[in-house]
Structure formats: structure tokens, C-alpha cells
Design a protein around this motif. Structure first.
Motif, PDB file in Angstrom:
ATOM      1  N   PRO A  33       0.800  -1.224   0.000  1.00  0.00           N
ATOM      2  CA  PRO A  33       0.000   0.000   0.000  1.00  0.00           C
ATOM      3  C   PRO A  33       0.837   1.281   0.000  1.00  0.00           C
ATOM      4  O   PRO A  33       0.397   2.313  -0.497  1.00  0.00           O
ATOM      5  N   GLU A  34       2.041   1.194   0.545  1.00  0.00           N
ATOM      6  CA  GLU A  34       2.862   2.408   0.677  1.00  0.00           C
ATOM      7  C   GLU A  34       3.674   2.684  -0.592  1.00  0.00           C
ATOM      8  O   GLU A  34       4.089   3.820  -0.825  1.00  0.00           O
ATOM      9  N   PHE A  35       3.902   1.664  -1.395  1.00  0.00           N
ATOM     10  CA  PHE A  35       4.854   1.815  -2.502  1.00  0.00           C
ATOM     11  C   PHE A  35       4.236   1.574  -3.876  1.00  0.00           C
ATOM     12  O   PHE A  35       4.877   1.078  -4.791  1.00  0.00           O
ATOM     13  N   ARG A  79      11.095   2.916   1.786  1.00  0.00           N
ATOM     14  CA  ARG A  79      10.561   4.117   2.439  1.00  0.00           C
ATOM     15  C   ARG A  79      11.528   5.288   2.272  1.00  0.00           C
ATOM     16  O   ARG A  79      11.107   6.413   1.978  1.00  0.00           O
ATOM     17  N   ASN A  88      11.033   6.399  -1.254  1.00  0.00           N
ATOM     18  CA  ASN A  88       9.740   7.062  -1.491  1.00  0.00           C
ATOM     19  C   ASN A  88       9.714   8.476  -0.891  1.00  0.00           C
ATOM     20  O   ASN A  88       9.099   9.379  -1.444  1.00  0.00           O
ATOM     21  N   LEU A  89      10.410   8.644   0.240  1.00  0.00           N
ATOM     22  CA  LEU A  89      10.426   9.962   0.883  1.00  0.00           C
ATOM     23  C   LEU A  89      11.439  10.912   0.256  1.00  0.00           C
ATOM     24  O   LEU A  89      11.240  12.118   0.257  1.00  0.00           O
ATOM     25  N   TYR A  92       1.833   8.594   1.083  1.00  0.00           N
ATOM     26  CA  TYR A  92       1.573   7.300   1.743  1.00  0.00           C
ATOM     27  C   TYR A  92       2.594   7.059   2.862  1.00  0.00           C
ATOM     28  O   TYR A  92       2.246   6.606   3.945  1.00  0.00           O
ATOM     29  N   SER A  93       3.860   7.369   2.561  1.00  0.00           N
ATOM     30  CA  SER A  93       4.880   7.210   3.611  1.00  0.00           C
ATOM     31  C   SER A  93       4.694   8.251   4.707  1.00  0.00           C
ATOM     32  O   SER A  93       4.857   7.953   5.891  1.00  0.00           O
ATOM     33  N   LEU A  94       4.340   9.480   4.306  1.00  0.00           N
ATOM     34  CA  LEU A  94       4.101  10.519   5.312  1.00  0.00           C
ATOM     35  C   LEU A  94       2.992  10.081   6.268  1.00  0.00           C
ATOM     36  O   LEU A  94       3.105  10.248   7.489  1.00  0.00           O
ATOM     37  N   ARG A 154       2.022   7.087   7.132  1.00  0.00           N
ATOM     38  CA  ARG A 154       2.444   6.051   8.081  1.00  0.00           C
ATOM     39  C   ARG A 154       3.333   6.636   9.164  1.00  0.00           C
ATOM     40  O   ARG A 154       3.225   6.263  10.334  1.00  0.00           O
TER      41      ARG A 154
END
Lengths: 553, 164
Positions: free
Chosen positions: A157-159, A236, A239-240, B86-88, B90
Motif C-alpha cells: 500500500p505504501e509503494f 521508504r 519514497n520519501l 503514503y509514507s508521510l 504512516r
């Protein structure tokens, strides 16, 4: 191979329903072109020059005969009777109708296949050694880890909307690297530490495309159980921090380069401290469960010296050529690994007809425990063939057109679909491949040249891996005309390196002669036993450059 | 009129999004830009009824230790294909003591709602023109996803063994 349980099957079935709904909303005008684009891409659906192209996932290149028959059926029913093996070991269809794609996906789901994340800015199909599990000198079978990564990355879901696409490769061989590990966003080498524990070396930031870079080591030993928490941390951080302002600078390799590998590794480690030993940690039960799907089959106790094989070799030059080129050593006595080449002259590299797909499925059932593998060099592999049956297999394969005995030779090229099919291409690549196959069709000459990787890409996106060909060819656009740039010295194995551009580009018609001149320099300069890449490494680029760009007078 | 929803229904939106600080703040519940809040925390906390919205390129570190008592934080998606939010989400939910409502704003479409909920969003201000009722179907696309996330504390390989 891995067999779906009810959970896996439900996820794929729910995906079919989801994409059906998305397609219907797009066709009804409820989703705009722009909104549908990433959704269809994450399902491997490109809109190409003539029709959509659908890329079906073949996780780490492994298929059952039943799955291959399904692909044959799809090629026959929804396409023009052929499919294409991609350099990510996936299977592409070049002519499906958009409205048929949901039905194709439903058919694929019946045989535990899908097109999930075969394109788009997400985590793509994980690749590994095509000889995994059957080759000598392998530390452990890498495929259970690939399957663990497949499940973790599927609809993460995050990536799902990363800055750019993301590719992972796993290698477990002690001496060879057949998967170009260090040219991936993450390259994982399976290793044992000094205490004898199994784990991973993690390399990050390799890749081809516009900025070819060899990956850097960011973790020198990661315990087996920590695989997914560490991957979460890397993704992560990417992605950030990855760039989203320029798609040519958005891959993780650019981030690693900008931060420096030490600072990047530090960021990942800081993030990982939050995740390490948490619930994402692999359990031994899960590791055992997945590994149980890949236990070695019950091999028969056979002698490694088959007398009929020796007789056929002595009697039949063509068979002997094929055996020496296309058959590799198996870890079990009396068995062999066979590569079926999809590089017949006059056929685009990697293309395979529906009838050939059916034939391969039959051959796999008859000779190789019902499994088939696809390779990043765009060939197919039967991994468990009894030596006593090689001659029969060769005859059948020859009849079907995939026993060209040129594995690893100049004409066993990697080539993208190029400007004939792809909307991104600057130039056609298939006619160059065909012209080279025609010019260099003498087997004795090819065998004399020995191993040469020749890779062709129709544009900077480098789907044909031109950067890592010993000889690389890149199609470029020069004021609307198609030209070709040559690079030399790339390689993808354990000593991965990026090829160096030779000089100004050439018109298509010149290419066979240019490659001929390059080969002449090699033949004149080589020392007994040297491969092209070895000679190049020893004498450098200058002699090649001088010959190729010599004034005509 | 943009619809505000959560995963069970359509909600009334009683927050005013302040995109830029011009002169005077509106009355009632307001969502102010995070950097403005950081610079004027005492005054804004004294006013009350204040939440913050985070731009997608925000550097999150300075905020994580300060946001525990905020009632609402919104994360802005400048384009639905920009997945930094999405990462923010979480990190806001899992690395701070924030216990309020986390809202997705900006280019919030239907096909991303499933992922957004998994990453910790509680409410969603849909892009103008989208039906709030129809959106509710998009929270149940997948029954049993593989990964742990903000909604599921364990990955499937732990969950299904517990079930068995």
C-alpha cells in the motif's frame, strides 16, 4: 514451483474484478485518460504504436506447462498468434484489444497468473538465475526469497506510486551472475557469514536507462529473517527522498549518487532500526512454508556418462554443436539443463508462436518435469532433462525451430521490440538484429568468435540492455532519421561494467559492416582462448575506433 | 461540491482549508499550512480549533514531536500519482503520539482509497465531482492483503497462521 493457496488465489481474483471495473469506467468516460494511465500500467498494459501491449508477469521466470498452454491459447485467441519473452522474463502480447484485457486476466487467473505490477512506478517482477535450483555451485535455491519478495511487493500500500519503477534481482550462485544483479535498483546476493548463517548482501542503486550505474553495497550482511523489514526501509527512504520533479532523475540510483552511498546507507539503517524485529520479520514457519514449494524433485539415480549420448555426439555434428552450446551442466548426475533459443534468423529475438508455446509445454511434460523457465536473454529453459533423452529432445526442438545452436554467441542477441512496435523508441531495432543474423550466419565463424553478448535497444530506456552488451547498439534519432550508436566493453556478470561509446553513430545499412570491422579487430588481436570482452579489456578501445572510423581512402 | 468521506459513509465537512495565509484567519475550525503553524504555535493553540495540512514535499522531522494534541492533520496529494503522502501518513500515525484524524486532500481519487486507508488515513476529501456513495465500494477491493500496514499490525503470513 510455488502453488497458490486460497489467499493468493483470492488476491488475484479480486485483482481481475478490480481491473475489469477500472476498464469499464475508462471506456464509459468515468476515468480520464490521465487517471487510467497509471492504473493500466500497473497492470502491464501499455498503449503502443498499433494496439495495447499486455505484459504478463512470470515471477522469476518460472512457468508450468499448464501456464504455457494458457499463454498459447491467449496468443491464438486474443492476439495474432505469437507472444514475446521480455528481458524481465515476462511474456508480452502485442495485439490485444483493450476491451478483451479483463477476459485475458480472468483466463490467466485460472492458472495462477496475472499482470500485476509489470509496469508503472512500482515494484516490478523480481528476477533470478534461470538455472536456479538445478545448477552446480549454488549456495541455496534463490526462488523462495523471490516468492517472499513477490508477495510482499504485491499491492504494497505504501509503494504503489513511487517516484519511478523499481526492480529487484536475487543471485545465489557462488561463481556466476546470470541475472545482472548489480544493474538493479536492489541487487541481493545470498551469502553465508563467518558464523555460517544464511543471509544477504544488499546492493542498491544500479540500473541501465539514461544513466547506467553499477549498484553499491549498502548492507554487507542481512540476516534471512530481516529481508522484508530491510526492504521496507530502503523503499521508504526512496519514497520519501527520491526526486519527483524530473522523471529522468527519479530512479533510486540518482538518490544514492546524490547522497553518497554512506549517507544513503545510514538513512536506511536509521529507518530500519524502527522496523527491525517488528512483526514484518520473517518467521521460520513462513520461510519453511515457502521453501517447501521448491524442494528438489525425486531425481533418478543415473550415471553421468550416457553411452547413447556419446554415440549421437560422434555421429551427428549438428547435435554435437547444439549439445556443446545449448546444454549446461546439471547438479545431479545424468541430468542436463537445456536452453531453447528463440533467436532463429528471420524471427525477432524472443518471439514465440502459439504452436511453439504448445510444443514447449509438451516437451516440458515429456522431458523436463512439466516446468519451463524464461531468461532475461529472451530464451526458454528446460531445467531437468535426462541426458539419455537429449537427442530425442533436440530432434523435436529442431523441428519446432528453437534449437539454433547459438546460445551465448553473437547471434544470440538481446533486442527490444523497438520502433516496429514501441511508442517510446527512437529507432527500429529488429531490422538491425535481422541484418546481423543474416550477415553472421556461418556457425563455424560464430563458434570461432566464441562468446559475445550483442545487445540492441531502440532508445535510451535500454530495454535491450545495450549498456551491458560486450557490443551494445543504441538506436538514436538524428534530425528525424534513425541512427545507431555503438558501445563496447559492457558486461553483466560478476564483473558488471557499463560499455563505452565508440564514437559518432551510423546509418542502419552500415551496421553489419561496422560490426564486421569490430570483429576483425578482435580476431586479429586476440590471444588464444580470449573472449571478445577479454581482448577488449586488454587492448582497449583505440584499435576498434581506428578501424571503424578509418578514412575510406 | 467536494465530498468528505470515511470508510463507512459520507461526512459533513466542518473544517475550512486555509491554503495561504493572507490577512485574517477565518472563524471556526481551520486547517492551516504546517509551516505557518510551526511559526505561530502559541497563538494558534490559544485560538483553538486548529489543524494543519502538510504539503507533499514537507520535511516531517520537525513536526513529529509537536503534533500529539492536534485534532486533525491533512496530507495534500498534488497529483494522485505522487505517492510520497503514503509514507508521510504512516510516519504521522506510527512515529508520533498524534491520535487525531488524518485526512487525505488534493487529487484524491477512488482507485487509491484502498491504499490510503491501509497507510493510516481516516478521512478523504474527494476530488470535485466524485460520488461519495460510490467511493465507499473502494475500501474493500482486497479482502486479505499480504502486508502489514497501519490498518493491520501483522503481515498475512502471521495472520493466517494465527487463524489456523
Amino acid at each position: 514451483m510455488y502453488k497458490y493457496d486460497d489467499y493468493d488465489q483470492r488476491i488475484v481474483d479480486e485483482r481481475v474484478a478490480q481491473f475489469k471495473d477500472q476498464t469499464e469506467r475508462y471506456l464509459a468516460g468515468e476515468l480520464s485518460e490521465e487517471q487510467f494511465l497509471p492504473l493500466r500500467l500497473q497492470n502491464g498494459l501499455y498503449v503502443q504504436r498499433y494496439a495495447p501491449m499486455l505484459r504478463v508477469a512470470v515471477p522469476y521466470g518460472l512457468m508450468s506447462s499448464q501456464q504455457v498452454r494458457k499463454l498459447a491459447h491467449i496468443a491464438r485467441t486474443y492476439d495474432k498468434g505469437y507472444a514475446h519473452i521480455s528481458t524481465r522474463t515476462n511474456v508480452q502480447f502485442n495485439w490485444p484489444e483493450l476491451a478483451d484485457v479483463p477476459a485475458i486476466l480472468a483466463e490467466l487467473a485460472e492458472v495462477q497468473m496475472h499482470a500485476i505490477q509489470t509496469s508503472g512506478n512500482c515494484i516490478r517482477n523480481t528476477t533470478t538465475d534461470q538455472f536456479a535450483g538445478v545448477v552446480p555451485d549454488e549456495l541455496v535455491d534463490p526462488r523462495p526469497y523471490c516468492e517472499i519478495i513477490r508477495q510482499w511487493s504485491t499491492f504494497h500500500p505504501e509503494f504503489a506510486f513511487l517516484p519511478r519503477k523499481f526492480k529487484i534481482a536475487v543471485n545465489s550462485h557462488l561463481k556466476e551472475d546470470r541475472v545482472a544483479t548489480l544493474l538493479h535498483d536492489i541487487g541481493i546476493k545470498i551469502v553465508r557469514n563467518q558464523a555460517g548463517e544464511l543471509g544477504f548482501q544488499v546492493y542498491v542503486g544500479g540500473g541501465l536507462g539514461r544513466t547506467p550505474i553499477v549498484a553499491n553495497l549498502v548492507k554487507d550482511f542481512l540476516a534471512e529473517k530481516d529481508l522484508l523489514t530491510y526492504l521496507d526501509a530502503v523503499l521508504r527512504v526512496y519514497n520519501l527522498n527520491g526526486r519527483r520533479d524530473n522523471k529522468y532523475k527519479a530512479r533510486i540510483k540518482i538518490l544514492v549518487k546524490a547522497l553518497g552511498v554512506e549517507d544513503f546507507a545510514k538513512l536506511v539503517d536509521e529507518e530500519w532500526q524502527h522496523l527491525k524485529d517488528g512483526p514484518g520479520t520473517l518467521t521460520s514457519a513462513e520461510l519453511e512454508r515457502i521453501k517447501a514449494h521448491f524442494v528438489a524433485p525425486a531425481y533418478e539415480a543415473l550415471s553421468d556418462h550416457d553411452s547413447t549420448l556419446q554415440t549421437h555426439m560422434a555421429d551427428n555434428k549438428a547435435f554435437s554443436n547444439w549439445y556443446q552450446r545449448n546444454v549446461s551442466q546439471h547438479k545431479v548426475d545424468g541430468y542436463a539443463i537445456v536452453t531453447l533459443t528463440l533467436k532463429k534468423i528471420g524471427t525477432p529475438p524472443g518471439d514465440i508462436t502459439d504452436l511453439q508455446l504448445d510444443t514447449v509445454a509438451d516437451l516440458a511434460d515429456r522431458y523436463s518435469l512439466g516446468e519451463i523457465r524464461s531468461t532475461h536473454e529472451q530464451n526458454l529453459v528446460l531445467a531437468d532433462v535426462k541426458k539419455s533423452q537429449l537427442f530425442d529432445l533436440w530432434q523435436a526442438a529442431k523441428q519446432a525451430g528453437f534449437a539454433t545452436p547459438n546460445l551465448g554467441m553473437l547471434t544470440d542477441m538481446i533486442c527490444c521490440p523497438g520502433g516496429d512496435f514501441c511508442a517510446l523508441a527512437n529507432a527500429k531495432s529488429l531490422p538491425v538484429a535481422e541484418a546481423l543474423q543474416e550477415k553472421f550466419d556461418n556457425l563455424d565463424y560464430l563458434y570461432d568468435l566464441g562468446e559475445i553478448d550483442l545487445n540492441i535497444s531502440g532508445c535510451m530506456n535500454a530495454c535491450g540492455h545495450h549498456h551491458i552488451g560486450h557490443i551494445g547498439i543504441l538506436g538514436v534519432d538524428k534530425k528525424g532519421a534513425e541512427f545507431y550508436q555503438v558501445s563496447l566493453g559492457g558486461q553483466s556478470g560478476t564483473g558488471a561494467s557499463i560499455g563505452k561509446i565508440l564514437g559518432p553513430s551510423f546509418a542502419r545499412a552500415e551496421m553489419p559492416n561496422i560490426i564486421g570491422k569490430i570483429l576483425d579487430v578482435f580476431v586479429e588481436s586476440r590471444i588464444e582462448g580470449e573472449r571478445f570482452i577479454d581482448t577488449y579489456g586488454r587492448i582497449g578501445q583505440t584499435p576498434f575506433k581506428e578501424r571503424v572510423y578509418a578514412k575510406a581512402n | 461540491m467536494q465530498k468528505l468521506i470515511n470508510d463507512t459513509g459520507v461526512l459533513d465537512d466542518n473544517w475550512t482549508l486555509v491554503e495561504d495565509i493572507e490577512s485574517e484567519l477565518p472563524s471556526g475550525n481551520i486547517l492551516v499550512p504546517a509551516p505557518y503553524w510551526l511559526d505561530n504555535r502559541d497563538a494558534l493553540n490559544a485560538r483553538g480549533n486548529v489543524g494543519i495540512w502538510l504539503a507533499s514535499d514537507v520535511e516531517l522531522a520537525p513536526y513529529l514531536s509537536l503534533i500529539s494534541s492536534l485534532p486533525l492533520i491533512a496530507i495534500h496529494f498534488p497529483a494522485f500519482a505522487n505517492g510520497r503522502g503514503y509514507s508521510l501518513a504512516r510516519l504521522v500515525k506510527e512515529r508520533s503520539d498524534f491520535s487525531g484524524e488524518l485526512r487525505a486532500i488534493g487529487d484524491v481519487l477512488l482507485d487509491q482509497l484502498f491504499f490510503m486507508r491501509r497507510c493510516g488515513f481516516d478521512s478523504y476529501l474527494l476530488k470535485d465531482g466524485l460520488s461519495g456513495q460510490k467511493a465507499l465500494d473502494f475500501f474493500s477491493t482486497f479482502t486479505d492483503p499480504y502486508q502489514l500496514a497501519n490498518d493491520l499490525p501483522e503481515p498475512l503470513f502471521r495472520r493466517k497462521h494465527t487463524a489456523a
